[in-house]
Design a protein around this motif. Structure first.
Motif, mmCIF file in Angstrom:
data_model
loop_
_atom_site.group_PDB
_atom_site.id
_atom_site.type_symbol
_atom_site.label_atom_id
_atom_site.label_comp_id
_atom_site.label_asym_id
_atom_site.label_seq_id
_atom_site.Cartn_x
_atom_site.Cartn_y
_atom_site.Cartn_z
ATOM 1 N N THR A 186 -15.319 63.854 12.828
ATOM 2 C CA THR A 186 -16.392 64.105 11.864
ATOM 3 C C THR A 186 -17.733 63.676 12.436
ATOM 4 N N LYS A 187 -17.751 62.556 13.146
ATOM 5 C CA LYS A 187 -19.005 62.082 13.738
ATOM 6 C C LYS A 187 -19.514 63.058 14.793
ATOM 7 N N THR A 188 -18.615 63.592 15.611
ATOM 8 C CA THR A 188 -19.052 64.541 16.639
ATOM 9 C C THR A 188 -19.520 65.848 16.017
ATOM 10 N N ILE A 189 -18.853 66.283 14.948
ATOM 11 C CA ILE A 189 -19.280 67.520 14.271
ATOM 12 C C ILE A 189 -20.656 67.328 13.652
ATOM 13 N N ASN A 190 -20.889 66.170 13.048
ATOM 14 C CA ASN A 190 -22.190 65.904 12.432
ATOM 15 C C ASN A 190 -23.307 65.784 13.468
ATOM 16 N N SER A 191 -22.972 65.434 14.706
ATOM 17 C CA SER A 191 -24.001 65.265 15.731
ATOM 18 C C SER A 191 -24.283 66.545 16.504
ATOM 19 N N ILE A 192 -23.638 67.648 16.163
ATOM 20 C CA ILE A 192 -23.843 68.913 16.863
ATOM 21 C C ILE A 192 -25.249 69.435 16.576
ATOM 22 N N SER A 193 -25.935 69.845 17.648
ATOM 23 C CA SER A 193 -27.234 70.494 17.473
ATOM 24 C C SER A 193 -27.024 71.988 17.692
ATOM 25 N N VAL A 194 -27.419 72.775 16.712
ATOM 26 C CA VAL A 194 -27.201 74.219 16.748
ATOM 27 C C VAL A 194 -28.389 74.869 17.434
ATOM 28 N N GLY A 195 -28.101 75.730 18.412
ATOM 29 C CA GLY A 195 -29.165 76.410 19.123
ATOM 30 C C GLY A 195 -28.654 77.680 19.782
ATOM 31 N N ASN A 196 -29.564 78.418 20.380
ATOM 32 C CA ASN A 196 -29.289 79.684 21.061
ATOM 33 C C ASN A 196 -28.766 80.756 20.116
ATOM 34 N N THR A 210 -30.692 65.948 21.025
ATOM 35 C CA THR A 210 -30.135 64.862 20.244
ATOM 36 C C THR A 210 -30.836 63.564 20.621
ATOM 37 N N ASP A 211 -30.530 62.484 19.901
ATOM 38 C CA ASP A 211 -31.193 61.209 20.154
ATOM 39 C C ASP A 211 -30.903 60.694 21.558
ATOM 40 N N SER A 212 -29.655 60.814 22.004
ATOM 41 C CA SER A 212 -29.306 60.324 23.339
ATOM 42 C C SER A 212 -29.989 61.164 24.420
ATOM 43 N N GLU A 213 -30.037 62.487 24.233
ATOM 44 C CA GLU A 213 -30.710 63.346 25.195
ATOM 45 C C GLU A 213 -32.204 63.053 25.215
ATOM 46 N N GLN A 214 -32.784 62.809 24.041
ATOM 47 C CA GLN A 214 -34.205 62.510 23.948
ATOM 48 C C GLN A 214 -34.520 61.191 24.642
ATOM 49 N N ALA A 215 -33.660 60.187 24.470
ATOM 50 C CA ALA A 215 -33.865 58.895 25.130
ATOM 51 C C ALA A 215 -33.766 59.044 26.636
ATOM 52 N N GLN A 216 -32.819 59.839 27.102
ATOM 53 C CA GLN A 216 -32.661 60.068 28.536
ATOM 54 C C GLN A 216 -33.885 60.795 29.094
ATOM 55 N N LEU A 217 -34.393 61.778 28.363
ATOM 56 C CA LEU A 217 -35.581 62.514 28.787
ATOM 57 C C LEU A 217 -36.794 61.589 28.854
ATOM 58 N N ASP A 218 -36.927 60.699 27.865
ATOM 59 C CA ASP A 218 -38.037 59.746 27.867
ATOM 60 C C ASP A 218 -37.979 58.825 29.077
ATOM 61 N N GLU A 219 -36.773 58.356 29.423
ATOM 62 C CA GLU A 219 -36.621 57.484 30.589
ATOM 63 C C GLU A 219 -36.995 58.219 31.876
ATOM 64 N N GLU A 220 -36.572 59.486 31.996
ATOM 65 C CA GLU A 220 -36.921 60.278 33.170
ATOM 66 C C GLU A 220 -38.429 60.444 33.282
ATOM 67 N N MET A 221 -39.077 60.742 32.140
ATOM 68 C CA MET A 221 -40.526 60.935 32.144
ATOM 69 C C MET A 221 -41.256 59.652 32.522
ATOM 70 N N LYS A 222 -40.765 58.511 32.021
ATOM 71 C CA LYS A 222 -41.416 57.239 32.351
ATOM 72 C C LYS A 222 -41.314 56.941 33.845
ATOM 73 N N SER A 223 -40.145 57.198 34.418
ATOM 74 C CA SER A 223 -39.992 56.930 35.851
ATOM 75 C C SER A 223 -40.861 57.878 36.682
ATOM 76 N N LEU A 224 -40.960 59.146 36.255
ATOM 77 C CA LEU A 224 -41.813 60.086 36.974
ATOM 78 C C LEU A 224 -43.293 59.726 36.827
ATOM 79 N N LEU A 225 -43.668 59.259 35.631
ATOM 80 C CA LEU A 225 -45.069 58.878 35.416
ATOM 81 C C LEU A 225 -45.455 57.663 36.250
#
Length: 181
Positions: A33-43, A111-126
């Protein structure tokens, strides 16, 4: 409503009214149920996105247990439930992955985890950029945030152009500091 032919006017209000909204994880706190609720619908198009989100919200969503066959190429490449076209065919044809119509396709939200990972990548690149380039990039991000949320590709392209422009200068910040002494 009456059983009389043509009588469609109800004379009383609804008998049973919902006092609380339905919660799909009220009694079921399983990992599924937790994984189903965390699904982001796209494409998919907006209509199909609403349909899949409704299925998730009211616990009607059934995830796939095996890969499904694409209706365009015939390969077993579909991993998301209710989709009929694989990602490669969808990109090539520019259609919705669920209904196959050529409508405006909604991009998946991070998702939140993907967004956090993207933020970390951007900070290291900056941190690798000099201060002037860093401020340029921050102004670019703020401008894009005002218009619409920038995609990962746009941000990475902008960073690459700034890095290329930095390499064309011919020297780094350390070298310029040494020459001042």
């Amino acid at each position: 409503m009456s059983c009389q032919k043509g009588n469609t006017v109800r004379s009383r209000p609804q008998k049973y009214k919902n006092k609380t909204a339905f919660k799909n994880n009220l009694h079921d706190t399983s990992q599924r149920t937790k994984t189903i609720n965390s699904i982001s619908v796209g494409n998919v198009c907006q209509r199909c996105k609403d349909i899949i989100e409704w299925k998730i919200k009211y616990k009607k969503y059934k995830p796939l247990s095996q890969l499904k066959t694409c209706v365009k190429c015939g390969q077993k490449a579909i991993s998301k439930a209710y989709h009929t076209i694989c990602d490669t065919c969808r990109k090539n044809l520019g259609v919705c992955a669920k209904c196959g119509d050529q409508k405006d396709v909604v991009a998946p939200t991070a998702t939140d985890s993907e967004q956090a990972q993207l933020d970390e990548e951007m900070k290291s690149l900056l941190k690798s950029l000099p201060e002037r380039k860093r401020r340029t990039f921050v102004r670019f991000m703020n401008k894009k945030n005002d218009e619409a949320s920038p995609s990962k590709e746009e941000l990475l392209n902008k960073l690459e152009t700034l890095k290329v422009a930095d390499d064309e200068d011919g020297f780094t910040d350390e070298e310029s500091d040494d020459s001042l002494e």
